[in-house]
Design a protein around this motif. Structure first.
Motif, short mmCIF file in Angstrom:
data_model
loop_
_atom_site.label_atom_id
_atom_site.label_comp_id
_atom_site.label_asym_id
_atom_site.label_seq_id
_atom_site.Cartn_x
_atom_site.Cartn_y
_atom_site.Cartn_z
N ILE A 162 -14.02 0.31 -1.70
CA ILE A 162 -13.42 -0.70 -0.84
C ILE A 162 -14.50 -1.63 -0.32
O ILE A 162 -15.51 -1.17 0.24
CB ILE A 162 -12.70 -0.04 0.35
N PRO A 187 -8.82 -4.86 2.21
CA PRO A 187 -7.42 -4.52 2.40
C PRO A 187 -6.92 -4.72 3.82
O PRO A 187 -5.71 -4.75 4.06
CB PRO A 187 -7.36 -3.05 2.01
N PHE A 220 0.82 -1.21 0.00
CA PHE A 220 0.00 0.00 0.00
C PHE A 220 0.86 1.26 0.00
O PHE A 220 0.50 2.24 -0.65
CB PHE A 220 -0.98 -0.01 1.17
N ILE A 267 -10.52 -2.00 -4.10
CA ILE A 267 -9.74 -2.81 -3.16
C ILE A 267 -10.69 -3.72 -2.41
O ILE A 267 -11.70 -3.28 -1.86
CB ILE A 267 -8.97 -1.94 -2.15
N PHE A 310 -11.48 5.68 -3.86
CA PHE A 310 -11.42 4.25 -3.58
C PHE A 310 -12.82 3.68 -3.43
O PHE A 310 -13.70 4.31 -2.85
CB PHE A 310 -10.64 4.00 -2.28
#
Length: 96
Positions: A55, A30, A11, A27, A53
């Motif tokens: 996620i 993560p 990362f 992602i 992002f």
């Protein structure tokens, strides 16, 4: 090197690169392999990155920042949530 340490290095390299500026990055979980310090570290990296992002996570600590827009998907519906600890925990308990 542990899995969590290698995740942090990954990362660090990804989010520090100018190549991600103005990108949308997907992602999936993560937080896997990270301890709480690693999760907080990752959250701070995400907050400071110059990208957007999406996620998928089961970890409310990762999204506890009032500057984040948090959207929960449950049973095919999307709900925008405030990134506050109590609100997120209430959401988790409603599903149980």
């Amino acid at each position: 090197m542990s899995h969590g340490q290698s995740q942090r290095m990954l990362f660090d390299g990804l989010l520090a690169a100018d190549a991600v500026k103005d990108s949308v990055i997907l992602i999936d979980e993560p937080e896997q392999g990270l301890d709480l310090d690693g999760i907080v570290y990752l959250r701070d990296l995400l907050r400071d990155a110059k990208a957007q992002f999406i996620i998928a996570t089961h970890c409310p600590f990762l999204v506890l920042d009032p500057r984040f827009n948090v959207v929960e998907m449950h049973l095919g519906y999307l709900d925008r949530m405030r990134a506050e600890y109590g609100v997120l925990l209430g959401s988790v308990s409603r599903r149980s």
